[in-house]
Design a protein around this motif. Structure first.
Motif, short mmCIF file in Angstrom:
data_model
loop_
_atom_site.label_atom_id
_atom_site.label_comp_id
_atom_site.label_asym_id
_atom_site.label_seq_id
_atom_site.Cartn_x
_atom_site.Cartn_y
_atom_site.Cartn_z
N ARG A 1 0.83 -1.22 0.00
CA ARG A 1 0.00 0.00 0.00
C ARG A 1 0.86 1.26 0.00
O ARG A 1 0.43 2.29 -0.51
N LYS A 2 2.05 1.18 0.56
CA LYS A 2 2.96 2.33 0.57
C LYS A 2 3.85 2.37 -0.68
O LYS A 2 4.66 3.27 -0.84
N GLY A 3 3.73 1.36 -1.54
CA GLY A 3 4.50 1.32 -2.77
C GLY A 3 5.91 0.78 -2.61
O GLY A 3 6.75 0.96 -3.50
N ALA A 4 6.19 0.13 -1.50
CA ALA A 4 7.54 -0.41 -1.26
C ALA A 4 7.66 -1.82 -1.82
O ALA A 4 6.72 -2.60 -1.79
N GLY A 5 8.85 -2.15 -2.28
CA GLY A 5 9.15 -3.50 -2.72
C GLY A 5 9.79 -4.26 -1.57
O GLY A 5 10.61 -3.71 -0.83
N VAL A 6 9.40 -5.52 -1.40
CA VAL A 6 9.88 -6.32 -0.27
C VAL A 6 10.25 -7.72 -0.74
O VAL A 6 9.51 -8.35 -1.49
N ALA A 7 11.38 -8.19 -0.24
CA ALA A 7 11.78 -9.58 -0.44
C ALA A 7 11.54 -10.31 0.88
O ALA A 7 11.69 -9.74 1.95
N VAL A 8 11.15 -11.56 0.78
CA VAL A 8 10.99 -12.41 1.95
C VAL A 8 11.84 -13.64 1.72
O VAL A 8 11.75 -14.27 0.67
N THR B 1 6.85 -6.97 -9.82
CA THR B 1 6.06 -7.48 -8.70
C THR B 1 6.62 -6.93 -7.39
O THR B 1 7.83 -7.00 -7.16
N PRO B 2 5.77 -6.40 -6.50
CA PRO B 2 6.28 -5.76 -5.28
C PRO B 2 6.78 -6.70 -4.20
O PRO B 2 7.62 -6.31 -3.39
N ILE B 3 6.30 -7.94 -4.16
CA ILE B 3 6.70 -8.88 -3.11
C ILE B 3 7.36 -10.09 -3.77
O ILE B 3 6.76 -10.75 -4.62
N TRP B 4 8.60 -10.35 -3.35
CA TRP B 4 9.34 -11.50 -3.88
C TRP B 4 9.60 -12.47 -2.74
O TRP B 4 10.21 -12.11 -1.73
N LEU B 5 9.16 -13.71 -2.89
CA LEU B 5 9.47 -14.78 -1.95
C LEU B 5 10.63 -15.56 -2.56
O LEU B 5 10.47 -16.21 -3.60
N VAL B 6 11.80 -15.47 -1.93
CA VAL B 6 13.01 -16.01 -2.54
C VAL B 6 13.76 -16.93 -1.58
O VAL B 6 13.77 -16.73 -0.37
N ASP B 7 14.38 -17.95 -2.15
CA ASP B 7 15.20 -18.86 -1.36
C ASP B 7 16.49 -18.21 -0.90
O ASP B 7 17.00 -18.52 0.17
N TYR C 1 12.75 -11.49 7.04
CA TYR C 1 13.42 -12.76 7.25
C TYR C 1 12.64 -13.62 8.24
O TYR C 1 12.31 -13.16 9.33
N LEU C 2 12.37 -14.86 7.85
CA LEU C 2 11.62 -15.80 8.68
C LEU C 2 12.41 -17.08 8.94
O LEU C 2 11.84 -18.14 9.13
#
Length: 143
Positions: free
Chosen positions: A26-33, A74-80, A93-94
């Motif tokens: 919603r804030k327009g930020a890109g995030v990696a997980v 894409t704003p959210i990247w789920l990466v290994d 980080y999880l």
């Protein structure tokens, strides 16, 4: 230098991550997980069903995969591996060990539940980052 944050006392890490990611989008930020593959697969499923009337746009990128050109927006990247999405400003980080590759991000967010063993591994990660000179912010999550 990367800003490091720990969010403690989270009752459900995956649900909290979904809320955090929704806020970022919603804030327009890109995030990696990044997390162990099973955790990322679970989060991938949750991001499709988290909201009743929509979904959070994301991609799940396996360790040796590269995104198609259109997917790169894409704003959210789920990466290994964190370095797969080092162009994004935030890393969530999880995992259990200190995050690898976090230094290329502006911000690292660690999500820690109330589970005693998880809290202990978070303490070890905290010490790891602090011993390398990172200033750490602590956020207590309240119900």
């Amino acid at each position: 230098m990367t800003d490091v944050e720990f969010h403690f006392n989270v009752p459900d890490r995956q649900a909290y991550a979904c809320r955090l990611l929704r806020k970022a989008v919603r804030k327009g930020a890109g995030v990696a997980v990044t997390a162990p593959p099973a955790t990322l697969d679970e989060l991938d499923r949750l991001l499709w069903t988290f909201e009743d009337t929509g979904f959070l746009p994301h991609l799940r990128l396996a360790a040796n995969a590269a995104p198609a050109p259109l997917q790169q927006r894409t704003p959210i990247w789920l990466v290994d591996r964190a370095e797969q999405a080092a162009h994004l400003p935030v890393l969530v980080y999880l995992g259990e060990q200190p995050a690898e590759g976090f230094g290329s991000f502006e911000r690292l967010i660690e999500i820690v539940s109330t589970d005693p063993s998880e809290r202990e591994s978070a303490r070890l990660r905290w010490r790891h980052y602090a011993s390398r000179g990172y200033a750490i912010k602590r956020h207590e999550v309240t119900a």
